[in-house]
Design a protein around this motif. Structure first.
Motif, PDB file in Angstrom:
ATOM      1  N   ARG A 155      33.798  46.955  35.861  1.00 37.62           N
ATOM      2  CA  ARG A 155      35.068  46.839  36.586  1.00 37.62           C
ATOM      3  C   ARG A 155      35.324  48.152  37.320  1.00 37.62           C
ATOM      4  NH1 ARG A 155      39.985  45.699  33.037  1.00 37.62           N
ATOM      5  NH2 ARG A 155      40.098  47.961  33.022  1.00 37.62           N
ATOM      6  N   ALA A 156      34.952  48.151  38.565  1.00 33.81           N
ATOM      7  CA  ALA A 156      35.074  49.332  39.423  1.00 33.81           C
ATOM      8  C   ALA A 156      35.198  48.840  40.862  1.00 33.81           C
ATOM      9  CB  ALA A 156      33.849  50.239  39.257  1.00 33.81           C
ATOM     10  N   ILE A 157      35.262  49.746  41.798  1.00 32.55           N
ATOM     11  CA  ILE A 157      35.531  49.382  43.188  1.00 32.55           C
ATOM     12  C   ILE A 157      34.487  48.416  43.756  1.00 32.55           C
ATOM     13  CG2 ILE A 157      34.376  51.392  44.217  1.00 32.55           C
ATOM     14  CD1 ILE A 157      36.870  51.405  46.199  1.00 32.55           C
ATOM     15  N   TRP A 158      33.245  48.491  43.318  1.00 31.91           N
ATOM     16  CA  TRP A 158      32.213  47.598  43.845  1.00 31.91           C
ATOM     17  C   TRP A 158      32.513  46.154  43.459  1.00 31.91           C
ATOM     18  CZ3 TRP A 158      31.488  52.415  41.938  1.00 31.91           C
ATOM     19  CH2 TRP A 158      30.963  53.368  42.830  1.00 31.91           C
ATOM     20  N   ALA A 159      32.872  45.907  42.223  1.00 33.21           N
ATOM     21  CA  ALA A 159      33.250  44.557  41.794  1.00 33.21           C
ATOM     22  C   ALA A 159      34.551  44.139  42.465  1.00 33.21           C
ATOM     23  CB  ALA A 159      33.379  44.488  40.276  1.00 33.21           C
ATOM     24  N   ASN A 160      35.475  45.083  42.625  1.00 35.10           N
ATOM     25  CA  ASN A 160      36.764  44.754  43.220  1.00 35.10           C
ATOM     26  C   ASN A 160      36.642  44.258  44.649  1.00 35.10           C
ATOM     27  OD1 ASN A 160      38.074  45.408  40.871  1.00 35.10           O
ATOM     28  ND2 ASN A 160      38.770  47.402  41.579  1.00 35.10           N
ATOM     29  N   VAL A 161      35.570  44.627  45.339  1.00 35.09           N
ATOM     30  CA  VAL A 161      35.367  44.134  46.701  1.00 35.09           C
ATOM     31  C   VAL A 161      35.297  42.608  46.708  1.00 35.09           C
ATOM     32  CG1 VAL A 161      33.723  44.044  48.630  1.00 35.09           C
ATOM     33  CG2 VAL A 161      34.259  46.234  47.559  1.00 35.09           C
ATOM     34  N   VAL A 162      34.670  42.015  45.713  1.00 33.56           N
ATOM     35  CA  VAL A 162      34.460  40.562  45.712  1.00 33.56           C
ATOM     36  C   VAL A 162      35.367  39.792  44.756  1.00 33.56           C
ATOM     37  CG1 VAL A 162      32.111  40.661  46.588  1.00 33.56           C
ATOM     38  CG2 VAL A 162      32.491  40.760  44.134  1.00 33.56           C
ATOM     39  N   VAL A 163      36.090  40.479  43.879  1.00 35.32           N
ATOM     40  CA  VAL A 163      37.035  39.809  42.990  1.00 35.32           C
ATOM     41  C   VAL A 163      38.242  39.370  43.818  1.00 35.32           C
ATOM     42  CG1 VAL A 163      38.655  40.159  41.077  1.00 35.32           C
ATOM     43  CG2 VAL A 163      36.312  40.997  40.890  1.00 35.32           C
ATOM     44  N   ASP A 164      38.627  38.109  43.682  1.00 31.57           N
ATOM     45  CA  ASP A 164      39.782  37.575  44.401  1.00 31.57           C
ATOM     46  C   ASP A 164      41.021  38.384  44.021  1.00 31.57           C
ATOM     47  OD1 ASP A 164      41.867  36.079  45.487  1.00 31.57           O
ATOM     48  OD2 ASP A 164      41.015  34.157  44.873  1.00 31.57           O
ATOM     49  N   PRO A 165      41.755  38.901  45.001  1.00 31.27           N
ATOM     50  CA  PRO A 165      42.914  39.737  44.688  1.00 31.27           C
ATOM     51  C   PRO A 165      44.120  38.955  44.159  1.00 31.27           C
ATOM     52  CG  PRO A 165      42.697  39.485  47.054  1.00 31.27           C
ATOM     53  CD  PRO A 165      41.474  38.854  46.437  1.00 31.27           C
ATOM     54  N   GLU A 166      44.079  37.623  44.200  1.00 36.68           N
ATOM     55  CA  GLU A 166      45.204  36.815  43.691  1.00 36.68           C
ATOM     56  C   GLU A 166      45.423  37.094  42.209  1.00 36.68           C
ATOM     57  OE1 GLU A 166      48.291  34.865  43.146  1.00 36.68           O
ATOM     58  OE2 GLU A 166      47.487  34.568  45.166  1.00 36.68           O
TER      59      GLU A 166
END
Length: 130
Positions: free
Chosen positions: A82-93
């Motif tokens: 869980r870091a910025i790389w995963a956050n790119v593709v994790v749905d922000p909803e």
């Protein structure tokens, strides 16, 4: 070759140690977190790549990360710290919870020759899209 898989993301001991220690912009953090761990059978189907592109199934957001074979990952799933790389593709909803769904999102993974960007470069990329 590409695969649609379920993305699971979560903290790792080293990710937490580096993040809490203020080392998010270091090469060590990038090597710990810019990684996609893949089941051995799925890794073989992909051709045992050094890097993969992880993307939302519709292709709207994607990121290149290092590929890592990991026998503890079930077939049809991948894990990214869980870091910025995963956050790119994790749905922000967040569905009013304040936290996005870090588990079970469908993503497309495929081998890539794209460069794995640093956390600073990812941040700049996101800000440009904004």
């Amino acid at each position: 070759m590409s695969l649609v898989v379920l993305l699971n993301s979560g903290s790792t001991i080293n990710e937490g140690r580096l993040a809490k220690g203020g080392d998010k912009f270091t090469e060590a953090y990038k090597m710990e977190c810019a990684v996609c761990s893949i089941n051995p059978a799925d890794f073989e189907v992909l051709g045992r790549p050094n890097r993969v592109r992880v993307a939302e199934v519709d292709g709207s957001r994607s990121v290149a990360v290092h590929a890592r074979e990991d026998g503890s990952i079930p077939p049809g799933q991948v894990f990214m710290p869980r870091a910025i790389w995963a956050n790119v593709v994790v749905d922000p909803e967040t569905f009013s919870t304040g936290s996005p769904l870090y588990k079970g999102a469908q993503v497309l993974i495929e081998p890539t020759e794209d460069e794995v960007l640093s956390a600073k470069e990812i941040t700049k990329m996101i800000m440009r899209r904004g």
